[in-house]
Write a protein that holds these residues in place. Structure first.
Motif, PDB file in Angstrom:
ATOM      1  N   LEU A  60       4.853  -3.923  -9.136  1.00 18.13           N
ATOM      2  CA  LEU A  60       3.873  -3.351  -8.215  1.00 18.13           C
ATOM      3  C   LEU A  60       3.667  -1.866  -8.500  1.00 18.13           C
ATOM      4  O   LEU A  60       2.521  -1.386  -8.563  1.00 18.13           O
ATOM      5  CB  LEU A  60       4.318  -3.561  -6.772  1.00 18.13           C
ATOM      6  CG  LEU A  60       4.335  -5.006  -6.277  1.00 18.13           C
ATOM      7  CD1 LEU A  60       5.151  -5.120  -4.995  1.00 18.13           C
ATOM      8  CD2 LEU A  60       2.919  -5.516  -6.044  1.00 18.13           C
ATOM      9  N   ALA A  61       4.774  -1.142  -8.669  1.00 11.46           N
ATOM     10  CA  ALA A  61       4.682   0.284  -8.991  1.00 11.46           C
ATOM     11  C   ALA A  61       4.022   0.496 -10.350  1.00 11.46           C
ATOM     12  O   ALA A  61       3.221   1.420 -10.533  1.00 11.46           O
ATOM     13  CB  ALA A  61       6.074   0.915  -8.968  1.00 11.46           C
ATOM     14  N   THR A  62       4.346  -0.369 -11.295  1.00  9.95           N
ATOM     15  CA  THR A  62       3.746  -0.277 -12.631  1.00  9.95           C
ATOM     16  C   THR A  62       2.237  -0.445 -12.560  1.00  9.95           C
ATOM     17  O   THR A  62       1.476   0.313 -13.184  1.00  9.95           O
ATOM     18  CB  THR A  62       4.344  -1.355 -13.558  1.00  9.95           C
ATOM     19  OG1 THR A  62       5.752  -1.143 -13.696  1.00  9.95           O
ATOM     20  CG2 THR A  62       3.687  -1.315 -14.937  1.00  9.95           C
ATOM     21  N   CYS A  90       5.167  -2.986   1.727  1.00  7.03           N
ATOM     22  CA  CYS A  90       4.635  -4.330   1.921  1.00  7.03           C
ATOM     23  C   CYS A  90       3.963  -4.409   3.287  1.00  7.03           C
ATOM     24  O   CYS A  90       4.632  -4.389   4.321  1.00  7.03           O
ATOM     25  CB  CYS A  90       5.754  -5.372   1.817  1.00  7.03           C
ATOM     26  SG  CYS A  90       5.187  -7.065   2.128  1.00  7.03           S
ATOM     27  N   GLU A  91       2.634  -4.503   3.291  1.00  3.74           N
ATOM     28  CA  GLU A  91       1.873  -4.522   4.537  1.00  3.74           C
ATOM     29  C   GLU A  91       1.368  -5.914   4.906  1.00  3.74           C
ATOM     30  O   GLU A  91       1.002  -6.156   6.057  1.00  3.74           O
ATOM     31  CB  GLU A  91       0.676  -3.566   4.435  1.00  3.74           C
ATOM     32  CG  GLU A  91       1.040  -2.103   4.237  1.00  3.74           C
ATOM     33  CD  GLU A  91       1.611  -1.455   5.490  1.00  3.74           C
ATOM     34  OE1 GLU A  91       1.700  -2.137   6.520  1.00  3.74           O
ATOM     35  OE2 GLU A  91       1.965  -0.261   5.432  1.00  3.74           O
ATOM     36  N   LEU A 117       0.835  -1.201   0.000  1.00  5.11           N
ATOM     37  CA  LEU A 117       0.000   0.000   0.000  1.00  5.11           C
ATOM     38  C   LEU A 117       0.866   1.246   0.000  1.00  5.11           C
ATOM     39  O   LEU A 117       1.978   1.254   0.545  1.00  5.11           O
ATOM     40  CB  LEU A 117      -0.918  -0.005   1.223  1.00  5.11           C
ATOM     41  CG  LEU A 117      -1.857  -1.219   1.347  1.00  5.11           C
ATOM     42  CD1 LEU A 117      -2.659  -1.134   2.633  1.00  5.11           C
ATOM     43  CD2 LEU A 117      -2.784  -1.320   0.139  1.00  5.11           C
ATOM     44  N   VAL A 118       0.349   2.308  -0.584  1.00 11.53           N
ATOM     45  CA  VAL A 118       1.119   3.538  -0.735  1.00 11.53           C
ATOM     46  C   VAL A 118       1.317   4.202   0.630  1.00 11.53           C
ATOM     47  O   VAL A 118       0.433   4.183   1.489  1.00 11.53           O
ATOM     48  CB  VAL A 118       0.412   4.488  -1.728  1.00 11.53           C
ATOM     49  CG1 VAL A 118      -0.896   5.022  -1.148  1.00 11.53           C
ATOM     50  CG2 VAL A 118       1.336   5.618  -2.146  1.00 11.53           C
ATOM     51  N   ASP A 119       2.505   4.782   0.818  1.00 11.09           N
ATOM     52  CA  ASP A 119       2.777   5.458   2.086  1.00 11.09           C
ATOM     53  C   ASP A 119       2.165   6.856   2.086  1.00 11.09           C
ATOM     54  O   ASP A 119       1.611   7.319   1.086  1.00 11.09           O
ATOM     55  CB  ASP A 119       4.284   5.502   2.372  1.00 11.09           C
ATOM     56  CG  ASP A 119       5.068   6.315   1.339  1.00 11.09           C
ATOM     57  OD1 ASP A 119       4.446   7.078   0.564  1.00 11.09           O
ATOM     58  OD2 ASP A 119       6.304   6.173   1.296  1.00 11.09           O
ATOM     59  N   ASN A 140      10.044  -1.388   1.145  1.00 10.87           N
ATOM     60  CA  ASN A 140       9.564  -0.307   0.290  1.00 10.87           C
ATOM     61  C   ASN A 140       9.844  -0.575  -1.185  1.00 10.87           C
ATOM     62  O   ASN A 140      10.964  -0.943  -1.545  1.00 10.87           O
ATOM     63  CB  ASN A 140      10.232   1.020   0.673  1.00 10.87           C
ATOM     64  CG  ASN A 140       9.708   1.562   1.986  1.00 10.87           C
ATOM     65  OD1 ASN A 140       8.678   1.133   2.488  1.00 10.87           O
ATOM     66  ND2 ASN A 140      10.414   2.532   2.540  1.00 10.87           N
ATOM     67  N   TYR A 141       8.829  -0.360  -2.004  1.00 12.27           N
ATOM     68  CA  TYR A 141       8.968  -0.423  -3.456  1.00 12.27           C
ATOM     69  C   TYR A 141       8.765   1.000  -3.985  1.00 12.27           C
ATOM     70  O   TYR A 141       7.626   1.483  -4.046  1.00 12.27           O
ATOM     71  CB  TYR A 141       7.932  -1.366  -4.063  1.00 12.27           C
ATOM     72  CG  TYR A 141       8.080  -2.806  -3.633  1.00 12.27           C
ATOM     73  CD1 TYR A 141       8.849  -3.700  -4.377  1.00 12.27           C
ATOM     74  CD2 TYR A 141       7.469  -3.270  -2.467  1.00 12.27           C
ATOM     75  CE1 TYR A 141       9.001  -5.027  -3.974  1.00 12.27           C
ATOM     76  CE2 TYR A 141       7.619  -4.595  -2.057  1.00 12.27           C
ATOM     77  CZ  TYR A 141       8.376  -5.456  -2.811  1.00 12.27           C
ATOM     78  OH  TYR A 141       8.532  -6.766  -2.403  1.00 12.27           O
TER      79      TYR A 141
END
Length: 202
Positions: A104-106, A75-76, A65-67, A95-96
């Protein structure tokens, strides 16, 4: 004789179909109630992961999930293939970066489902290849986690053998909206708790 029993067969088949629908409907209601009463992020994502793993078609999952600054996907929640159970905690909170070309970012940026295997991962970041190598994956399907127009993250589902098919993708796409609103609420609640803790420790 056949003509005489045909209506009975059709009726029995219809009863079976209705019973299956009833059970599915009741199961969905129980799930929605469970979701709506869970405000903590960790147990909420565990419920989502458990629902996916019930299908017995995936070997694991990763929910990122986004920070708060929208710099990284974090990664949660994670379920690795059984042989790697002992190292799951190691990858939590990894972190990604959203500027990277990780799958994942894509997915987060595009809002589209991606299917990946050894034939198409070379164009992505080393973090993607690491997942395949470290966990002996054959394929992965990544879906965006969104609430209305709000992008919240991505979920990756792993297979050590075979590839996700259209039916499996459809099941995930139907499941995620049940969780979307509450994940958004839980993310907000989690950040409020973190800010409150910082103030108390100041």
């Amino acid at each position: 004789f056949i003509d005489s029993i045909a209506p009975h067969i059709i009726t029995e088949k219809r009863k079976e179909e209705l019973e299956i629908l009833r059970v599915e409907h009741e199961s969905t209601i129980r799930l929605v109630r469970q979701i709506s009463t869970t405000i903590e992020l960790e147990p909420l994502l565990a419920i989502l992961g458990n629902e996916v793993m019930k299908w017995r078609v995936f070997d694991g999952y990763l929910i990122a999930l986004v920070d708060g600054n929208r710099d990284n996907l974090v990664c949660e929640a994670l379920k690795l293939p059984d042989e790697y159970f002992g190292i799951e905690r190691t990858y939590l909170k990894f972190n990604y970066p959203l500027t990277s070309k990780d799958v994942l970012a894509t997915c987060y940026h595009s809002g589209k489902v991606g299917r990946y295997d050894w034939g198409n991962i070379d164009e992505y970041a080393d973090t993607t290849r690491h997942l395949f190598t470290a966990w002996k994956l054959e394929s992965m399907i990544v879906l965006p986690v969104v609430c209305h127009d709000s992008r919240m993250g991505a979920i990756a589902l792993f297979k050590q053998k075979g590839k996700a098919n259209d039916d499996e993708q459809k099941k995930i796409e139907l499941l995620l909206p049940l969780f979307a609103e509450q994940i958004k609420n839980a993310m907000f609640y989690s950040r409020l708790r973190a800010e409150e803790k910082e103030i108390q420790n100041a």
